[in-house]
Scaffold this motif. Sequence first.
Motif, PDB file in Angstrom:
ATOM      1  N   LEU A   1      -2.268  -7.975  75.419  1.00 19.62           N
ATOM      2  CA  LEU A   1      -1.238  -7.732  74.408  1.00 19.62           C
ATOM      3  C   LEU A   1      -0.165  -8.815  74.380  1.00 19.62           C
ATOM      4  CD1 LEU A   1      -0.046  -5.925  72.227  1.00 19.62           C
ATOM      5  CD2 LEU A   1       1.126  -4.634  74.029  1.00 19.62           C
ATOM      6  N   LEU A   2       0.377  -9.205  75.538  1.00 15.76           N
ATOM      7  CA  LEU A   2       1.486 -10.162  75.549  1.00 15.76           C
ATOM      8  C   LEU A   2       1.102 -11.526  74.974  1.00 15.76           C
ATOM      9  CD1 LEU A   2       3.574  -9.543  78.800  1.00 15.76           C
ATOM     10  CD2 LEU A   2       4.374  -9.552  76.429  1.00 15.76           C
ATOM     11  N   PRO A   3      -0.010 -12.136  75.417  1.00 18.46           N
ATOM     12  CA  PRO A   3      -0.409 -13.402  74.778  1.00 18.46           C
ATOM     13  C   PRO A   3      -0.658 -13.257  73.283  1.00 18.46           C
ATOM     14  CG  PRO A   3      -1.609 -13.089  76.818  1.00 18.46           C
ATOM     15  CD  PRO A   3      -0.897 -11.804  76.540  1.00 18.46           C
ATOM     16  N   SER A   4      -1.204 -12.120  72.883  1.00 16.08           N
ATOM     17  CA  SER A   4      -1.450 -11.890  71.460  1.00 16.08           C
ATOM     18  C   SER A   4      -0.149 -11.852  70.674  1.00 16.08           C
ATOM     19  CB  SER A   4      -2.217 -10.574  71.274  1.00 16.08           C
ATOM     20  OG  SER A   4      -2.488 -10.342  69.917  1.00 16.08           O
ATOM     21  N   LEU A   5       0.863 -11.205  71.239  1.00 18.76           N
ATOM     22  CA  LEU A   5       2.166 -11.144  70.576  1.00 18.76           C
ATOM     23  C   LEU A   5       2.851 -12.514  70.589  1.00 18.76           C
ATOM     24  CD1 LEU A   5       3.550  -7.727  71.872  1.00 18.76           C
ATOM     25  CD2 LEU A   5       2.611  -8.255  69.612  1.00 18.76           C
TER      26      LEU A   5
ATOM     27  N   LEU B   1       4.930 -16.160  63.010  1.00 18.18           N
ATOM     28  CA  LEU B   1       6.048 -15.657  62.218  1.00 18.18           C
ATOM     29  C   LEU B   1       7.136 -16.718  62.080  1.00 18.18           C
ATOM     30  CD1 LEU B   1       6.846 -13.001  60.795  1.00 18.18           C
ATOM     31  CD2 LEU B   1       8.081 -12.354  62.881  1.00 18.18           C
ATOM     32  N   LEU B   2       7.353 -17.483  63.146  1.00 17.73           N
ATOM     33  CA  LEU B   2       8.338 -18.557  63.094  1.00 17.73           C
ATOM     34  C   LEU B   2       7.900 -19.653  62.122  1.00 17.73           C
ATOM     35  CD1 LEU B   2      10.884 -19.958  64.128  1.00 17.73           C
ATOM     36  CD2 LEU B   2       9.544 -20.840  66.053  1.00 17.73           C
TER      37      LEU B   2
ATOM     38  N   ILE C   1      -4.660  -6.964  67.097  1.00  9.63           N
ATOM     39  CA  ILE C   1      -5.443  -5.947  67.801  1.00  9.63           C
ATOM     40  C   ILE C   1      -6.673  -6.565  68.458  1.00  9.63           C
ATOM     41  CG2 ILE C   1      -6.862  -3.876  67.498  1.00  9.63           C
ATOM     42  CD1 ILE C   1      -4.907  -3.005  65.312  1.00  9.63           C
ATOM     43  N   MET C   2      -7.382  -7.416  67.719  1.00  2.00           N
ATOM     44  CA  MET C   2      -8.592  -8.033  68.269  1.00  2.00           C
ATOM     45  C   MET C   2      -8.282  -8.873  69.502  1.00  2.00           C
ATOM     46  SD  MET C   2     -11.352  -7.238  66.435  1.00  2.00           S
ATOM     47  CE  MET C   2     -12.556  -8.553  66.417  1.00  2.00           C
TER      48      MET C   2
ATOM     49  N   ALA D   1      10.603 -17.155  71.994  1.00  5.49           N
ATOM     50  CA  ALA D   1      11.186 -17.570  73.274  1.00  5.49           C
ATOM     51  C   ALA D   1      10.851 -16.564  74.368  1.00  5.49           C
ATOM     52  CB  ALA D   1      12.702 -17.719  73.131  1.00  5.49           C
ATOM     53  N   THR D   2      10.965 -15.291  74.045  1.00  2.00           N
ATOM     54  CA  THR D   2      10.714 -14.247  75.043  1.00  2.00           C
ATOM     55  C   THR D   2       9.245 -14.196  75.440  1.00  2.00           C
ATOM     56  OG1 THR D   2      12.523 -12.923  74.122  1.00  2.00           O
ATOM     57  CG2 THR D   2      10.929 -11.786  75.524  1.00  2.00           C
ATOM     58  N   THR D   3       8.367 -14.142  74.457  1.00  6.77           N
ATOM     59  CA  THR D   3       6.937 -14.010  74.772  1.00  6.77           C
ATOM     60  C   THR D   3       6.365 -15.273  75.404  1.00  6.77           C
ATOM     61  OG1 THR D   3       6.399 -14.654  72.485  1.00  6.77           O
ATOM     62  CG2 THR D   3       6.510 -12.298  72.966  1.00  6.77           C
ATOM     63  N   THR D   4       6.857 -16.442  75.002  1.00  8.05           N
ATOM     64  CA  THR D   4       6.365 -17.687  75.591  1.00  8.05           C
ATOM     65  C   THR D   4       6.768 -17.786  77.056  1.00  8.05           C
ATOM     66  OG1 THR D   4       6.488 -18.800  73.443  1.00  8.05           O
ATOM     67  CG2 THR D   4       6.350 -20.198  75.385  1.00  8.05           C
TER      68      THR D   4
END
Length: 392
Positions: free
Chosen positions: A265-269, A276-277, A192-193, A249-252
């Motif tokens: 949001l996208l860079p944070s995810l 998580l990996l 969130i931050m 892979a998707t977000t990168t």
Amino acid sequence: MNVAEALSRVKPLQLGRDAPREWYGGPPMRRITELDAIRGLAAMSVMIYHLKPQAFALHGVRVDLFFILSGYLLTSIILKKGDGVGFLFTFSVRRWLRIWPIYYIAVILLILVNPWLPKSFPMDGLPYYLTFTQNITRYWSDAIPAFSWYFEHTWSLALEEQFFFFWPIMVLLLGRRRLIPVSVALVVMSVIMRSVGFHWWLLLARCDGFAFGSMLAVIFIEREQVERHRDKIQLGLSLTCLFAVACAATTTATTLGMNFGEMSLLPSLMILSWNLLYFSLIGLVILNTGHPSLRILRDSRLGYLGKVSYGIYLFHSFVFILIWALARHLNLGEPLWLDVVKVGVTIAVASVSWHWIEQPIANLKERFRYGGPTPRPLAQSLNASRFSGIRA
């Protein structure tokens, strides 16, 4: 037999070097050799990224490997040794002996060479670097105190020092059962931050790696329980790994062209996906330590890189700039072999640092050994299990 006779037959505790291992906070912690190799590979990846940032992008998520390893190893120590007498003092001193000496040596070297550089750097940020708060002004401002960019990469070390300033107290207050919910809350808070625009070099926006590492410490703290549920843990971590690979892979791919100076949001995810990996991969390594499939991670050369990883991380920028300056003076250009020389010299410098500075200082930690459990009241002790068969 009465209580007095029974007590007279109990051997007195020998606190000191000959004390039983359980009186130093339980059984000795199992060393996972494979994690040394992972730490070494993480340090090498950070160094190579700084060598060729355009060729090895991924926006600096390699340091999250360090965060997760630190979260796992240090939280494991807190959970296992935290009931010892004077634990917080011992924990802090042992960590300071490992981290502070060569860090401050590096800062002193920077100050000494500054007048001799082609363009000297400003000293405004020195107090912040001395206190591991180099990016704290980003909480309320876009500007940070100016200092040498050769030392800018130590933002990640600053986050570690900040996190482990308060985390031991939190773990001891919360207890093991509440630790996973709190860690999940820290992950959510970090996402969130970052998503609302806080810089990703701030602790409140980047503590998800430490939180994931702490979760691993809780999962693996009881060996017997892990063995009972081994198949379920293996399946859970494997599925998490597959899911994280797809997300990373998707977000990168989506964020490769984005400016990470302004978080959204996208860079944070993307950062969360890599965390998580790493969480699942390190968990699988811990679970399967000693397995033939992990033989490569037990290679002594990789293990050695793990030993000197802190020096690699800390000194590589010094080596790069010195060799670059020399190559420029000799008109050598930027051939590939020069990059190989930079890597080799960095490892050599890190080795000298380990053998001549870090290891001798680290040996002082033996003078600060974790104490035994805090003594219980006598009446409570008399009801303990080893006196359960004694009658007055």
